[in-house]
Write a protein that holds these residues in place. Structure first.
Motif, PDB file in Angstrom:
ATOM      1  N   GLU A   1       0.837  -1.202   0.000  1.00 46.42           N
ATOM      2  CA  GLU A   1       0.000   0.000   0.000  1.00 46.42           C
ATOM      3  C   GLU A   1       0.873   1.254   0.000  1.00 46.42           C
ATOM      4  OE1 GLU A   1      -3.453   2.165   2.752  1.00 46.42           O
ATOM      5  OE2 GLU A   1      -2.400   0.392   3.484  1.00 46.42           O
ATOM      6  N   THR A   2       1.956   1.228   0.769  1.00 45.19           N
ATOM      7  CA  THR A   2       2.859   2.372   0.821  1.00 45.19           C
ATOM      8  C   THR A   2       3.534   2.609  -0.522  1.00 45.19           C
ATOM      9  OG1 THR A   2       3.261   2.137   3.193  1.00 45.19           O
ATOM     10  CG2 THR A   2       4.951   3.283   1.921  1.00 45.19           C
ATOM     11  N   VAL A   3       3.923   1.524  -1.201  1.00 41.27           N
ATOM     12  CA  VAL A   3       4.504   1.664  -2.540  1.00 41.27           C
ATOM     13  C   VAL A   3       3.516   2.385  -3.462  1.00 41.27           C
ATOM     14  CG1 VAL A   3       5.263   0.413  -4.592  1.00 41.27           C
ATOM     15  CG2 VAL A   3       6.009  -0.333  -2.338  1.00 41.27           C
ATOM     16  N   GLY A   4       2.261   1.989  -3.383  1.00 39.32           N
ATOM     17  CA  GLY A   4       1.238   2.650  -4.202  1.00 39.32           C
ATOM     18  C   GLY A   4       1.060   4.110  -3.837  1.00 39.32           C
ATOM     19  N   ASP A   5       1.105   4.415  -2.536  1.00 35.14           N
ATOM     20  CA  ASP A   5       0.938   5.798  -2.099  1.00 35.14           C
ATOM     21  C   ASP A   5       2.111   6.669  -2.541  1.00 35.14           C
ATOM     22  OD1 ASP A   5      -1.476   5.232  -0.929  1.00 35.14           O
ATOM     23  OD2 ASP A   5      -0.664   4.978   1.089  1.00 35.14           O
ATOM     24  N   VAL A   6       3.315   6.139  -2.423  1.00 34.47           N
ATOM     25  CA  VAL A   6       4.505   6.892  -2.858  1.00 34.47           C
ATOM     26  C   VAL A   6       4.419   7.171  -4.360  1.00 34.47           C
ATOM     27  CG1 VAL A   6       7.008   6.820  -3.138  1.00 34.47           C
ATOM     28  CG2 VAL A   6       5.970   6.013  -1.019  1.00 34.47           C
ATOM     29  N   SER A   7       4.026   6.166  -5.116  1.00 34.38           N
ATOM     30  CA  SER A   7       3.878   6.359  -6.567  1.00 34.38           C
ATOM     31  C   SER A   7       2.792   7.383  -6.865  1.00 34.38           C
ATOM     32  CB  SER A   7       3.532   5.021  -7.236  1.00 34.38           C
ATOM     33  OG  SER A   7       4.557   4.067  -7.020  1.00 34.38           O
ATOM     34  N   GLY A   8       1.694   7.339  -6.101  1.00 32.60           N
ATOM     35  CA  GLY A   8       0.615   8.301  -6.303  1.00 32.60           C
ATOM     36  C   GLY A   8       1.044   9.721  -6.010  1.00 32.60           C
TER      37      GLY A   8
ATOM     38  N   THR B   1       4.223  10.998  -6.161  1.00 35.15           N
ATOM     39  CA  THR B   1       5.158  11.512  -7.169  1.00 35.15           C
ATOM     40  C   THR B   1       4.466  11.769  -8.511  1.00 35.15           C
ATOM     41  OG1 THR B   1       5.826   9.242  -7.713  1.00 35.15           O
ATOM     42  CG2 THR B   1       7.158  10.434  -6.095  1.00 35.15           C
ATOM     43  N   LYS B   2       3.490  10.936  -8.846  1.00 28.70           N
ATOM     44  CA  LYS B   2       2.761  11.149 -10.103  1.00 28.70           C
ATOM     45  C   LYS B   2       1.827  12.341  -9.997  1.00 28.70           C
ATOM     46  CE  LYS B   2       2.814   6.348 -11.738  1.00 28.70           C
ATOM     47  NZ  LYS B   2       1.981   5.139 -12.019  1.00 28.70           N
ATOM     48  N   GLY B   3       1.060  12.393  -8.902  1.00 32.01           N
ATOM     49  CA  GLY B   3       0.083  13.466  -8.747  1.00 32.01           C
ATOM     50  C   GLY B   3       0.696  14.814  -8.437  1.00 32.01           C
ATOM     51  N   GLY B   4       1.814  14.813  -7.690  1.00 30.43           N
ATOM     52  CA  GLY B   4       2.409  16.078  -7.290  1.00 30.43           C
ATOM     53  C   GLY B   4       3.550  16.550  -8.150  1.00 30.43           C
ATOM     54  N   ALA B   5       4.307  15.602  -8.748  1.00 23.78           N
ATOM     55  CA  ALA B   5       5.490  15.992  -9.522  1.00 23.78           C
ATOM     56  C   ALA B   5       5.461  15.465 -10.946  1.00 23.78           C
ATOM     57  CB  ALA B   5       6.754  15.509  -8.818  1.00 23.78           C
ATOM     58  N   GLY B   6       4.479  14.650 -11.295  1.00 25.34           N
ATOM     59  CA  GLY B   6       4.375  14.135 -12.664  1.00 25.34           C
ATOM     60  C   GLY B   6       5.497  13.207 -13.052  1.00 25.34           C
ATOM     61  N   ARG B   7       5.989  12.399 -12.086  1.00 27.40           N
ATOM     62  CA  ARG B   7       7.085  11.473 -12.379  1.00 27.40           C
ATOM     63  C   ARG B   7       6.880  10.185 -11.604  1.00 27.40           C
ATOM     64  NH1 ARG B   7      10.327  11.062  -7.950  1.00 27.40           N
ATOM     65  NH2 ARG B   7      10.410  12.806  -6.484  1.00 27.40           N
ATOM     66  N   GLU B   8       7.671   9.168 -11.948  1.00 23.34           N
ATOM     67  CA  GLU B   8       7.635   7.899 -11.221  1.00 23.34           C
ATOM     68  C   GLU B   8       8.462   8.009  -9.940  1.00 23.34           C
ATOM     69  OE1 GLU B   8       5.914   5.191 -11.905  1.00 23.34           O
ATOM     70  OE2 GLU B   8       5.051   6.033 -13.728  1.00 23.34           O
ATOM     71  N   ALA B   9       8.094   7.240  -8.938  1.00 22.17           N
ATOM     72  CA  ALA B   9       8.863   7.197  -7.706  1.00 22.17           C
ATOM     73  C   ALA B   9      10.181   6.457  -7.924  1.00 22.17           C
ATOM     74  CB  ALA B   9       8.062   6.511  -6.604  1.00 22.17           C
ATOM     75  N   THR B  10      11.227   6.899  -7.266  1.00 23.57           N
ATOM     76  CA  THR B  10      12.522   6.237  -7.374  1.00 23.57           C
ATOM     77  C   THR B  10      12.589   5.055  -6.398  1.00 23.57           C
ATOM     78  OG1 THR B  10      13.586   7.590  -5.673  1.00 23.57           O
ATOM     79  CG2 THR B  10      13.582   8.448  -7.935  1.00 23.57           C
ATOM     80  N   ASP B  11      13.512   4.140  -6.652  1.00 26.57           N
ATOM     81  CA  ASP B  11      13.707   3.014  -5.739  1.00 26.57           C
ATOM     82  C   ASP B  11      14.102   3.495  -4.342  1.00 26.57           C
ATOM     83  OD1 ASP B  11      13.102   1.238  -7.743  1.00 26.57           O
ATOM     84  OD2 ASP B  11      15.195   0.763  -8.233  1.00 26.57           O
ATOM     85  N   LYS B  12      14.904   4.550  -4.296  1.00 21.64           N
ATOM     86  CA  LYS B  12      15.327   5.091  -3.003  1.00 21.64           C
ATOM     87  C   LYS B  12      14.136   5.617  -2.214  1.00 21.64           C
ATOM     88  CE  LYS B  12      18.336   8.602  -0.917  1.00 21.64           C
ATOM     89  NZ  LYS B  12      19.293   9.712  -1.163  1.00 21.64           N
ATOM     90  N   GLU B  13      13.200   6.284  -2.897  1.00 15.09           N
ATOM     91  CA  GLU B  13      12.020   6.814  -2.219  1.00 15.09           C
ATOM     92  C   GLU B  13      11.131   5.687  -1.700  1.00 15.09           C
ATOM     93  OE1 GLU B  13      11.506  11.066  -4.643  1.00 15.09           O
ATOM     94  OE2 GLU B  13      10.627   9.212  -5.442  1.00 15.09           O
ATOM     95  N   ILE B  14      10.930   4.651  -2.508  1.00 23.84           N
ATOM     96  CA  ILE B  14      10.083   3.533  -2.088  1.00 23.84           C
ATOM     97  C   ILE B  14      10.720   2.781  -0.919  1.00 23.84           C
ATOM     98  CG2 ILE B  14       9.251   1.258  -2.812  1.00 23.84           C
ATOM     99  CD1 ILE B  14       8.688   2.475  -5.559  1.00 23.84           C
TER     100      ILE B  14
ATOM    101  N   GLN C   1      -5.629   9.011   1.869  1.00 15.33           N
ATOM    102  CA  GLN C   1      -6.446  10.207   1.654  1.00 15.33           C
ATOM    103  C   GLN C   1      -5.590  11.456   1.482  1.00 15.33           C
ATOM    104  OE1 GLN C   1      -6.577   8.096   4.372  1.00 15.33           O
ATOM    105  NE2 GLN C   1      -7.640   9.119   6.042  1.00 15.33           N
ATOM    106  N   ASN C   2      -4.398  11.441   2.087  1.00 15.16           N
ATOM    107  CA  ASN C   2      -3.517  12.589   1.948  1.00 15.16           C
ATOM    108  C   ASN C   2      -2.820  12.626   0.592  1.00 15.16           C
ATOM    109  OD1 ASN C   2      -3.541  11.853   5.075  1.00 15.16           O
ATOM    110  ND2 ASN C   2      -3.293  14.055   4.829  1.00 15.16           N
ATOM    111  N   VAL C   3      -2.722  11.456  -0.053  1.00 12.54           N
ATOM    112  CA  VAL C   3      -2.202  11.419  -1.416  1.00 12.54           C
ATOM    113  C   VAL C   3      -3.128  12.199  -2.332  1.00 12.54           C
ATOM    114  CG1 VAL C   3      -1.614   9.930  -3.359  1.00 12.54           C
ATOM    115  CG2 VAL C   3      -1.071   9.205  -1.022  1.00 12.54           C
ATOM    116  N   GLY C   4      -4.432  11.975  -2.166  1.00 16.49           N
ATOM    117  CA  GLY C   4      -5.408  12.711  -2.962  1.00 16.49           C
ATOM    118  C   GLY C   4      -5.390  14.200  -2.676  1.00 16.49           C
ATOM    119  N   LEU C   5      -5.101  14.557  -1.437  1.00 14.13           N
ATOM    120  CA  LEU C   5      -5.038  15.968  -1.064  1.00 14.13           C
ATOM    121  C   LEU C   5      -3.881  16.666  -1.769  1.00 14.13           C
ATOM    122  CD1 LEU C   5      -6.200  18.208   0.673  1.00 14.13           C
ATOM    123  CD2 LEU C   5      -4.779  17.416   2.572  1.00 14.13           C
ATOM    124  N   ILE C   6      -2.749  15.983  -1.909  1.00 12.80           N
ATOM    125  CA  ILE C   6      -1.602  16.560  -2.615  1.00 12.80           C
ATOM    126  C   ILE C   6      -1.952  16.785  -4.081  1.00 12.80           C
ATOM    127  CG2 ILE C   6       0.744  16.055  -3.445  1.00 12.80           C
ATOM    128  CD1 ILE C   6       1.171  14.648  -0.723  1.00 12.80           C
ATOM    129  N   ALA C   7      -2.624  15.809  -4.681  1.00 13.14           N
ATOM    130  CA  ALA C   7      -3.026  15.969  -6.076  1.00 13.14           C
ATOM    131  C   ALA C   7      -3.998  17.129  -6.232  1.00 13.14           C
ATOM    132  CB  ALA C   7      -3.659  14.670  -6.577  1.00 13.14           C
TER     133      ALA C   7
END
Length: 488
Positions: free
Chosen positions: A279-286, A288-301, A328-334
């Motif tokens: 779930e955390t991997v999905g949230d991190v990806s969400g 970076t995609k929603g806030g920065a328009g990029r994929e999450a790095t391995d280091k971030e995950i 829910q906070n992932v959606g807030l960032i987007a």
């Protein structure tokens, strides 16, 4: 759409950018409001399952306040691990941590009816499960293949189904009232308080914007709280009594409830750590995609998973519950378009402040159980909906239908049979060792294990075969689609 008054488009996509303080602090508190109720609710549910008295004169009152206090404090500390980072621990992203609903069905059987005596094994499991969760960070990317949407969607759906009963019991008047056969249990007055919360929450979610929509559940509970004051369900005397009996400041106590090794607790928390990590991997990806328009790095995950586990272990050491990233906070960032991790740091500091002031927990404790029931009916229903949404990504061929059918039959069947029998009555798991019985009682872990194992061993060739014999003719459709839908 992002508010450009907060900074340039490039600045808003930068996790290291900090908006002006007078704007950053309200944005940080907004993150706290979005997760506040969800974060403290597990503490109240576990306390209720353990049999704690909720009255300010109850001998268990200080323990309930402490559990609420630790939920806030260590959500803030775990969030700081994500935003500020310590070495490899933390993603350096605006990730908000909090107590996950996923662990509630594991915690309830461990403490049911045991009072304070059941907490040593619970927190022993949380500590060791958190350590295991931290270790997962070193190879989280390599185990994702074992947890496709079929498995994770099933698990999340099962978590929601295990919890919806709690919402109904709370809305009707609470488990203690039910156990004592009180006539007011299920009264229209009790239900009216819950419905006020539900109607206000839905109204704000669908017809309001910005802060009002983000904080819909919290505002709904506040309105319900005021409603119970007007109807006499809650009195000002009860509020003042709770407030006066709580300290103005208190520090966490190491191993307050002791440490006990329980195989059921350790296995349960370790297995749920897999789900939480994915779930955390999905949230991190969400994020970076929603806030920065990029994929999450391995280091971030990897860093985010380390923070999940370390935050959980640290919380368990002081009497707090497992922490994970809050979706829910992932959606807030987007929605806000603000990627600044320092904004979330301000929110974390606010949570830590609340956790060090027991009077905040005392006010939360005065929320009538019926009002909380209205809020959790919405929240737990959303957990089920989230699981179904994840399942919509599954290609429903015969192979996947068989896996889902067998797993949910075992899981939901055990949940309904074992959890709903009267105390002292026979149940389907009564001949198993205590650890196995506790693990099987929630239904979630059996369902997850069956789905994982079948997904790994059943041949893919089954995916290309017809499914009429198991689906009544509704076969061969695209992902999450109906019979005449050509979209994949």
């Amino acid at each position: 759409m992002a508010d450009t008054s907060l900074g340039t488009a490039e600045q808003l996509r930068d996790p290291n950018y900090t908006p002006a303080i007078y704007k950053a602090i309200p944005l940080g508190i907004q993150h706290v409001l979005a997760m506040f109720v969800s974060n403290v609710t597990p503490a109240i549910i576990v306390a209720g399952a353990a049999g704690f008295g909720f009255g300010s004169n109850s001998p268990d009152f200080p323990e309930l306040l402490y559990l609420i206090q630790m939920s806030m404090l260590f959500a803030g500390i775990a969030t700081l691990l994500q935003t500020i980072t310590i070495g490899p621990v933390g993603a350096a992203l605006p990730i908000v941590q909090g107590t996950s609903f996923a662990f509630i069905p594991i915690m309830i059987p461990l403490v049911a009816g045991k009072g304070v005596d059941g907490l040593a094994a619970l927190f022993g499991g949380i500590i060791l499960g958190g350590i295991f969760h931290t270790i997962l960070g070193t190879f989280i990317g390599k185990i994702r293949f074992a947890l496709p949407p079929l498995v994770t969607g099933l698990v999340v759906t099962m978590i929601g189904l295990a919890l919806v009963k709690v919402g109904i019991e709370y809305a009707a008047g609470g488990v203690p009232a039910k156990a004592r056969n009180l006539p007011e249990y299920g009264s229209m007055l009790n239900w009216s308080a819950a419905f006020v919360v539900i109607f206000v929450t839905l109204g704000l979610k669908f017809f309001a914007r910005g802060m009002l929509a983000v904080s819909a559940v919290l505002i709904g509970i506040i309105v319900g709280y005021i409603y119970t004051l007007f109807t006499g369900m809650l009195t000002f005397e009860a509020i003042s009594g709770s407030w006066n009996n709580a300290a103005a400041f208190a520090l966490p106590q190491p191993l307050k409830y002791g440490f006990e090794f329980s195989a059921a607790a350790v296995i349960g928390f370790c297995l749920m750590a897999f789900v939480s990590a994915v779930e955390t991997v999905g949230d991190v990806s969400g994020i970076t995609k929603g806030g920065a328009g990029r994929e999450a790095t391995d280091k971030e995950i990897t860093g985010a998973t380390y923070a999940d586990g370390l935050g959980s272990a640290l919380a368990g050491f002081f009497g707090g519950f497992p922490n994970t990233s809050f979706s829910q906070n992932v959606g807030l960032i987007a929605m806000t378009g603000v990627m600044s991790r320092h904004v979330v740091t301000f929110g974390a500091l606010f949570l830590i402040f609340c956790g060090l002031v027991p009077k905040v927990g005392a006010l939360i404790r005065t929320i009538p159980i019926e009002v909380l029931g209205g809020g959790v009916i919405v929240m737990f229903g959303m957990v089920v909906a989230a699981g179904i949404s994840m399942l919509s990504d599954v290609n429903w061929n015969r192979r996947n239908m068989v896996i889902f059918a067998v797993a949910i039959s075992f899981g939901l069947g055990l949940q309904l049979e074992v959890m709903n029998v009267a105390p002292g009555s026979a149940n389907a798991l009564q001949n198993l060792p205590d650890s196995m019985r506790i693990l099987g009682a929630s239904g979630i872990l059996p369902a997850a294990l069956i789905a994982i194992v079948l997904n790994l061993i059943l041949p893919e060739e089954l995916a290309d075969e017809a499914t009429e014999e198991v689906s009544g003719g509704m076969a061969g459709h695209g992902r999450g689609s109906l019979a005449n839908d050509d979209h994949v």
